[in-house]
Scaffold this motif. Structure first.
Motif, mmCIF file in Angstrom:
data_model
loop_
_atom_site.group_PDB
_atom_site.id
_atom_site.type_symbol
_atom_site.label_atom_id
_atom_site.label_comp_id
_atom_site.label_asym_id
_atom_site.label_seq_id
_atom_site.Cartn_x
_atom_site.Cartn_y
_atom_site.Cartn_z
ATOM 1 N N VAL A 114 60.741 39.065 41.733
ATOM 2 C CA VAL A 114 58.921 39.702 40.726
ATOM 3 C C VAL A 114 60.639 40.713 39.294
ATOM 4 O O VAL A 114 61.374 40.427 40.121
ATOM 5 C CB VAL A 114 58.779 40.667 41.589
ATOM 6 N N TYR A 115 59.267 40.029 38.619
ATOM 7 C CA TYR A 115 60.074 40.278 37.613
ATOM 8 C C TYR A 115 59.237 41.790 37.056
ATOM 9 O O TYR A 115 57.728 41.112 36.687
ATOM 10 C CB TYR A 115 60.656 40.128 36.570
ATOM 11 N N GLY A 116 59.798 43.177 36.880
ATOM 12 C CA GLY A 116 58.778 43.912 35.640
ATOM 13 C C GLY A 116 57.316 45.012 36.776
ATOM 14 O O GLY A 116 56.664 45.464 36.824
ATOM 15 N N LEU A 117 57.956 44.660 38.281
ATOM 16 C CA LEU A 117 56.980 45.153 39.226
ATOM 17 C C LEU A 117 56.774 46.475 39.046
ATOM 18 O O LEU A 117 56.129 47.217 39.147
ATOM 19 C CB LEU A 117 57.882 45.150 40.870
ATOM 20 N N PRO A 254 48.518 42.583 33.046
ATOM 21 C CA PRO A 254 48.635 40.748 33.412
ATOM 22 C C PRO A 254 49.800 41.317 34.398
ATOM 23 O O PRO A 254 50.988 40.957 33.643
ATOM 24 C CB PRO A 254 48.664 40.226 31.517
ATOM 25 N N PHE A 255 49.994 39.639 34.552
ATOM 26 C CA PHE A 255 50.651 38.902 35.440
ATOM 27 C C PHE A 255 50.799 37.469 35.498
ATOM 28 O O PHE A 255 49.187 36.823 36.440
ATOM 29 C CB PHE A 255 51.393 40.109 36.627
ATOM 30 N N VAL A 256 51.284 37.140 35.972
ATOM 31 C CA VAL A 256 52.028 35.187 36.044
ATOM 32 C C VAL A 256 52.914 34.681 37.294
ATOM 33 O O VAL A 256 53.556 35.539 36.788
ATOM 34 C CB VAL A 256 51.565 34.465 34.503
ATOM 35 N N HIS A 257 52.535 34.314 37.684
ATOM 36 C CA HIS A 257 53.494 33.116 38.791
ATOM 37 C C HIS A 257 53.163 31.482 38.929
ATOM 38 O O HIS A 257 52.467 31.153 38.226
ATOM 39 C CB HIS A 257 52.310 34.027 39.830
ATOM 40 N N THR A 278 57.918 32.701 41.713
ATOM 41 C CA THR A 278 58.052 33.901 40.839
ATOM 42 C C THR A 278 57.014 34.474 40.216
ATOM 43 O O THR A 278 56.131 34.268 39.846
ATOM 44 C CB THR A 278 58.758 33.630 40.111
ATOM 45 N N VAL A 279 57.291 36.302 40.044
ATOM 46 C CA VAL A 279 55.914 36.800 39.577
ATOM 47 C C VAL A 279 56.172 37.250 38.322
ATOM 48 O O VAL A 279 58.005 37.937 38.394
ATOM 49 C CB VAL A 279 54.981 37.502 40.360
ATOM 50 N N LEU A 280 55.820 37.168 37.043
ATOM 51 C CA LEU A 280 56.372 37.604 35.855
ATOM 52 C C LEU A 280 54.650 39.033 35.577
ATOM 53 O O LEU A 280 54.030 38.141 35.400
ATOM 54 C CB LEU A 280 56.671 36.870 34.900
ATOM 55 N N ILE A 281 55.587 40.180 35.307
ATOM 56 C CA ILE A 281 54.629 41.404 34.912
ATOM 57 C C ILE A 281 54.693 41.433 33.612
ATOM 58 O O ILE A 281 56.035 41.947 33.194
ATOM 59 C CB ILE A 281 54.704 42.680 36.327
#
Length: 446
Positions: A114-117, A254-257, A278-281
């Motif tokens: 996770v990035y930007g949790l 928004p977030f994208v995985h 992989t998740v990016l917030i």
């Protein structure tokens, strides 16, 4: 002749009169047929109204903008059934249970990067009181919700069923029978009907949750990805209505995985394990410039919905490019880490093979020089002076002599296997050392 002419004249007059009567009768019938009766008028008007209503609903759900768009205000207690005591009790049990199971599955049997949790935790836990929250994401697999959302939240947050998300699901899939309807309602899912437009009951229920300061998660694409999550399609207009028609402007995060297509491939009945997601917030989306033009005419209401949806879709597409890049970098980094680990293991095995047993280290070289020196002395000595005691002292006079004796009694491949087993049993301890030269023999054997 005159009588015949009179008869013929009367005959033509009679024919003309009959024809006149027939024409008059036909004219009267035609007039009677087109004369609207009361019953026919009612049926005709109701049919016209019904078709006009269908055409109006069709335009609302398909055309990019229309003068029929308006702001439909929704009260906080719109759906009393969902907020009843029975459903609250079911939610208090079902939501934490399923959420923690999904959390353990994603973080225990799979790997979530996770990035930007901190952005999600800040928006969820530190937002002002009664401030609504909308999270938007791409839709890849049928288990994106709750698997991905549960993996992003700590267990203590998953225990608070009241403050967790509401989400939307198609009624033909999640509410097809009373059993599934009760289950999905107990896990905070709201029904929406495909093709019924943005002013349907499911959307009104979602807005009512936002008006009470709740959290609503929505997939703006409207359905799952058709290409396995490679791209993000344009967002539907419904998300624009959620943003603009709520009493208080919500926070839109928004977030994208990526990677859920491997956890739950298309056509699979059960999710896979051992995969990486992989998740990016991203940052909250700002709509101040759009909200300042809210006092426009009704025709611009649809354009506002489209502008909000377009901005959200554009942000998701940008995050998709970044998360794919991060996933690729993570994959390359993992491959390099595995290669480095193999090299470190080879170095350690080499040191284990050499240092403790004197098979090539400086002690072994010193031992070889001692052997050569002793052999020279033995050549100069007489056979009586060359006793076995000399060989014994020579054998134990150096640390390398023990290694030489072990080497003579032990197969090298067996020695390598023994060292490898010790290395694999202590694979975690070797990560504490940045350089393999710092690992001493005693620590290696431990």
């Amino acid at each position: 002749m005159a009588v015949q002419r009179l008869d013929r004249g009367d005959l033509w007059k009679n024919k003309a009169r009959v024809l006149q009567l027939q024409l008059r009768q036909r004219f009267r019938v035609a007039v009677d047929r087109h004369r609207p009766s009361v019953l026919a008028d009612r049926y005709f008007s109701s049919s016209v109204q019904r078709w006009l209503r269908r055409f109006r609903d069709f335009r609302r759900g398909s055309l990019p903008s229309s003068s029929s768009f308006y702001r439909k205000k929704v009260s906080k207690d719109f759906d009393v059934e969902v907020d009843s005591a029975i459903f609250r009790m079911l939610q208090a049990v079902a939501v934490p249970l399923i959420g923690n199971v999904c959390h353990v599955f994603m973080n225990g049997l799979n790997r979530v990067q996770v990035y930007g949790l901190e952005k999600l935790h800040d928006a969820l836990l530190n937002r002002p009181k009664n401030k609504p929250l909308i999270t938007v994401s791409n839709h890849v697999a049928s288990v994106d919700d709750p698997f991905v959302i549960a993996s992003l939240l700590p267990p203590r947050v998953l225990l608070d069923a009241q403050n967790l998300r509401w989400t939307l699901c198609a009624s033909d899939r999640c509410f097809s029978n009373p059993v599934t309807s009760a289950f999905f309602r107990s896990v905070k899912v709201l029904p929406v009907s495909r093709g019924d437009g943005i002013y349907q009951m499911g959307m009104d229920m979602a807005i009512s949750k936002l008006n009470t300061g709740g959290w609503v998660h929505i997939f703006p694409e409207g359905s799952r990805s058709r290409d396995g999550g490679k791209t993000v399609r344009s967002s539907k207009r419904g998300v624009g209505r959620l943003v603009l028609d709520a009493d208080s402007t919500p926070i839109v995060l928004p977030f994208v995985h990526t990677g859920m297509q491997d956890v739950m491939p298309i056509g699979a009945n059960f999710p896979r394990i051992g995969k990486t997601v992989t998740v990016l917030i991203g940052d909250p989306i700002i709509f101040d410039d759009l909200l300042n033009s809210e006092e426009a005419t009704e025709a611009s209401r649809g354009k506002l919905y489209d502008a909000v949806a377009s901005r959200i879709g554009h942000q998701l597409q940008n995050l998709k490019v970044k998360v794919d890049k991060l996933a690729l970098e993570q994959s390359i980094r993992l491959e390099n880490h595995n290669k480095d680990g193999a090299e470190r293991a080879a170095n350690i095995l080499h040191q284990v093979d050499l240092d403790p047993f004197g098979l090539g280290s400086h002690e072994y070289i010193r031992y070889e020089s001692l052997v050569e020196e002793t052999r020279t002395k033995l050549n100069d000595m007489s056979p009586e002076e060359a006793t076995a005691d000399v060989y014994t002292r020579m054998g134990y006079s150096c640390e390398g002599g023990i290694g030489s004796r072990i080497r003579s009694y032990m197969d090298p491949t067996e020695l390598m296997g023994f060292a490898a087993r010790g290395l694999l049993m202590n694979c975690r301890s070797k990560e504490k050392y940045s350089d393999t030269s710092d690992i001493r023999p005693l620590k290696t054997w431990k």
